[in-house]
Design a protein around this motif. Structure first.
Motif, PDB file in Angstrom:
ATOM      1  N   GLN A  31      47.851   9.795 -14.946  1.00 38.81           N
ATOM      2  CA  GLN A  31      47.227   9.232 -15.802  1.00 38.81           C
ATOM      3  C   GLN A  31      47.388  10.100 -17.143  1.00 38.81           C
ATOM      4  OE1 GLN A  31      43.589   7.422 -13.079  1.00 38.81           O
ATOM      5  NE2 GLN A  31      43.196   8.811 -14.716  1.00 38.81           N
ATOM      6  N   VAL A  32      47.319   9.531 -18.261  1.00 40.94           N
ATOM      7  CA  VAL A  32      47.741  10.107 -19.506  1.00 40.94           C
ATOM      8  C   VAL A  32      46.424   9.866 -20.453  1.00 40.94           C
ATOM      9  CG1 VAL A  32      49.064  10.725 -21.562  1.00 40.94           C
ATOM     10  CG2 VAL A  32      49.983  10.015 -19.299  1.00 40.94           C
ATOM     11  N   THR A 122      41.280   7.528 -29.108  1.00 38.80           N
ATOM     12  CA  THR A 122      41.605   8.107 -27.683  1.00 38.80           C
ATOM     13  C   THR A 122      42.117   7.070 -26.923  1.00 38.80           C
ATOM     14  OG1 THR A 122      40.272   9.997 -27.885  1.00 38.80           O
ATOM     15  CG2 THR A 122      41.035   9.493 -25.795  1.00 38.80           C
ATOM     16  N   PHE A 123      43.213   7.205 -26.137  1.00 38.48           N
ATOM     17  CA  PHE A 123      43.612   5.937 -25.167  1.00 38.48           C
ATOM     18  C   PHE A 123      44.084   6.749 -23.862  1.00 38.48           C
ATOM     19  CE2 PHE A 123      44.681   5.421 -29.647  1.00 38.48           C
ATOM     20  CZ  PHE A 123      44.580   3.923 -29.629  1.00 38.48           C
ATOM     21  N   LEU A 124      43.595   5.967 -22.864  1.00 36.31           N
ATOM     22  CA  LEU A 124      43.840   6.337 -21.478  1.00 36.31           C
ATOM     23  C   LEU A 124      44.878   5.396 -20.826  1.00 36.31           C
ATOM     24  CD1 LEU A 124      43.013   8.032 -18.838  1.00 36.31           C
ATOM     25  CD2 LEU A 124      41.144   6.299 -18.567  1.00 36.31           C
ATOM     26  N   ILE A 125      46.023   6.018 -20.147  1.00 36.85           N
ATOM     27  CA  ILE A 125      46.852   5.216 -19.786  1.00 36.85           C
ATOM     28  C   ILE A 125      46.862   5.368 -18.470  1.00 36.85           C
ATOM     29  CG2 ILE A 125      49.384   5.042 -19.877  1.00 36.85           C
ATOM     30  CD1 ILE A 125      49.655   5.907 -22.794  1.00 36.85           C
ATOM     31  N   ASP A 126      46.985   4.408 -17.543  1.00 32.60           N
ATOM     32  CA  ASP A 126      46.912   4.560 -16.135  1.00 32.60           C
ATOM     33  C   ASP A 126      48.041   5.072 -15.653  1.00 32.60           C
ATOM     34  OD1 ASP A 126      48.816   2.250 -15.797  1.00 32.60           O
ATOM     35  OD2 ASP A 126      47.055   1.041 -15.282  1.00 32.60           O
ATOM     36  N   LYS A 127      48.021   5.377 -14.379  1.00 30.57           N
ATOM     37  CA  LYS A 127      49.549   5.925 -13.503  1.00 30.57           C
ATOM     38  C   LYS A 127      50.642   5.111 -13.738  1.00 30.57           C
ATOM     39  CE  LYS A 127      48.299   5.358  -8.768  1.00 30.57           C
ATOM     40  NZ  LYS A 127      47.487   5.175  -8.006  1.00 30.57           N
ATOM     41  N   GLU A 128      50.477   3.794 -13.773  1.00 25.72           N
ATOM     42  CA  GLU A 128      51.686   2.732 -13.946  1.00 25.72           C
ATOM     43  C   GLU A 128      51.932   2.704 -15.157  1.00 25.72           C
ATOM     44  OE1 GLU A 128      52.700   1.665 -11.026  1.00 25.72           O
ATOM     45  OE2 GLU A 128      50.928   2.679 -10.126  1.00 25.72           O
ATOM     46  N   ARG A 130      50.238   1.631 -17.924  1.00 24.64           N
ATOM     47  CA  ARG A 130      49.310   0.597 -18.538  1.00 24.64           C
ATOM     48  C   ARG A 130      48.126   1.049 -19.428  1.00 24.64           C
ATOM     49  NH1 ARG A 130      50.261  -1.981 -13.623  1.00 24.64           N
ATOM     50  NH2 ARG A 130      48.178  -1.343 -13.117  1.00 24.64           N
ATOM     51  N   LEU A 131      47.817   0.502 -20.539  1.00 29.99           N
ATOM     52  CA  LEU A 131      46.768   0.902 -21.547  1.00 29.99           C
ATOM     53  C   LEU A 131      45.434   0.460 -20.591  1.00 29.99           C
ATOM     54  CD1 LEU A 131      45.866   2.498 -23.866  1.00 29.99           C
ATOM     55  CD2 LEU A 131      45.789   0.084 -24.906  1.00 29.99           C
ATOM     56  N   ALA A 132      44.661   1.529 -20.140  1.00 28.68           N
ATOM     57  CA  ALA A 132      43.499   1.326 -19.324  1.00 28.68           C
ATOM     58  C   ALA A 132      42.357   1.289 -20.196  1.00 28.68           C
ATOM     59  CB  ALA A 132      43.328   2.101 -18.189  1.00 28.68           C
ATOM     60  N   ARG A 133      42.132   1.987 -21.182  1.00 31.76           N
ATOM     61  CA  ARG A 133      41.019   2.182 -22.254  1.00 31.76           C
ATOM     62  C   ARG A 133      41.372   2.581 -23.432  1.00 31.76           C
ATOM     63  NH1 ARG A 133      36.012   3.588 -20.062  1.00 31.76           N
ATOM     64  NH2 ARG A 133      34.889   3.130 -21.979  1.00 31.76           N
ATOM     65  N   GLU A 134      40.507   2.381 -24.604  1.00 34.61           N
ATOM     66  CA  GLU A 134      40.942   2.822 -25.739  1.00 34.61           C
ATOM     67  C   GLU A 134      39.420   3.139 -26.500  1.00 34.61           C
ATOM     68  OE1 GLU A 134      43.167  -0.163 -27.963  1.00 34.61           O
ATOM     69  OE2 GLU A 134      41.548  -1.315 -28.219  1.00 34.61           O
ATOM     70  N   TRP A 135      39.467   4.133 -27.240  1.00 34.83           N
ATOM     71  CA  TRP A 135      38.275   4.451 -27.910  1.00 34.83           C
ATOM     72  C   TRP A 135      38.760   4.764 -29.677  1.00 34.83           C
ATOM     73  CZ3 TRP A 135      39.303   6.442 -23.303  1.00 34.83           C
ATOM     74  CH2 TRP A 135      38.324   6.339 -22.382  1.00 34.83           C
ATOM     75  N   ARG A 136      38.210   3.749 -30.229  1.00 36.53           N
ATOM     76  CA  ARG A 136      38.636   3.849 -31.606  1.00 36.53           C
ATOM     77  C   ARG A 136      37.631   4.257 -32.788  1.00 36.53           C
ATOM     78  NH1 ARG A 136      43.830   1.679 -32.655  1.00 36.53           N
ATOM     79  NH2 ARG A 136      44.565   0.534 -30.876  1.00 36.53           N
ATOM     80  N   GLY A 137      37.800   5.090 -33.872  1.00 36.53           N
ATOM     81  CA  GLY A 137      36.678   5.470 -34.806  1.00 36.53           C
ATOM     82  C   GLY A 137      35.804   6.316 -33.919  1.00 36.53           C
ATOM     83  N   VAL A 138      36.346   7.376 -33.250  1.00 37.45           N
ATOM     84  CA  VAL A 138      35.560   8.212 -32.346  1.00 37.45           C
ATOM     85  C   VAL A 138      34.840   9.158 -33.202  1.00 37.45           C
ATOM     86  CG1 VAL A 138      36.064  10.237 -30.893  1.00 37.45           C
ATOM     87  CG2 VAL A 138      37.309   8.126 -30.444  1.00 37.45           C
TER      88      VAL A 138
END
Length: 157
Positions: A31-32, A122-128, A130-138
């Motif tokens: 995951q990234v 911030t962006f969370l990319i799964d192990k495949e 794919r974009l799993a989650r995003e947080w904008r305007g943190v």
């Protein structure tokens, strides 16, 4: 073209600290977390980076790599990383390739003047990949804990 939740993130290669090149394809299977910050060595960015640094082991346990990205040059990123003891790589995105891919360049106001800058995101990319989650305007306080929780849940399946 920019990233979309649930869709594969296009592969990219970028210059990073520690004389490394980061490529999304090489990170497949992990995951990234990619977090974008406005400027190295500023108070909010230092706090956010420190929060990621202090939870790096927990992210590693959740099979998650952390990458910080800003438009600063490599020397500024290297100095920031060394001074703050960051245990993850910082990417220099001077040409804004990643900023545009993740659509984080926004019109901002500072002292009444408008300019284009990075919206803390911030962006969370799964192990495949794919974009799993995003947080904008943190907002920095508590943010890294939210990201860690999401990474742990994603890792647990």
């Amino acid at each position: 073209m920019s990233v979309t939740l649930g869709q594969p993130v296009p592969d990219f290669t970028a210059q990073a600290t520690s004389d490394t090149t980061v490529s999304l394809a090489e990170l497949k299977g992990k995951q990234v977390v990619i977090y974008f910050y406005p400027k190295a060595s500023t108070p909010g960015c230092t706090t956010e980076g420190g929060d990621f640094r202090d939870r790096k082991d927990a992210f590693a346990t959740a099979n998650t790599v952390i990458l910080g990205v800003s438009r600063d040059g490599l020397r500024a990123q290297e100095n920031f990383k060394t001074k703050q003891g960051f245990t993850f790589e910082l990417v220099s995105d001077k040409d804004e390739t990643l900023c545009r891919l993740f659509d984080v360049i926004k019109l901002k106001k500072l002292y009444g003047k408008e300019h284009l800058g990075i919206e803390r995101s911030t962006f969370l990319i799964d192990k495949e990949g794919r974009l799993a989650r995003e947080w904008r305007g943190v907002k920095v306080p508590g943010h890294v804990d939210d990201v860690l929780e999401a990474a742990q849940q994603l890792h647990a399946g």
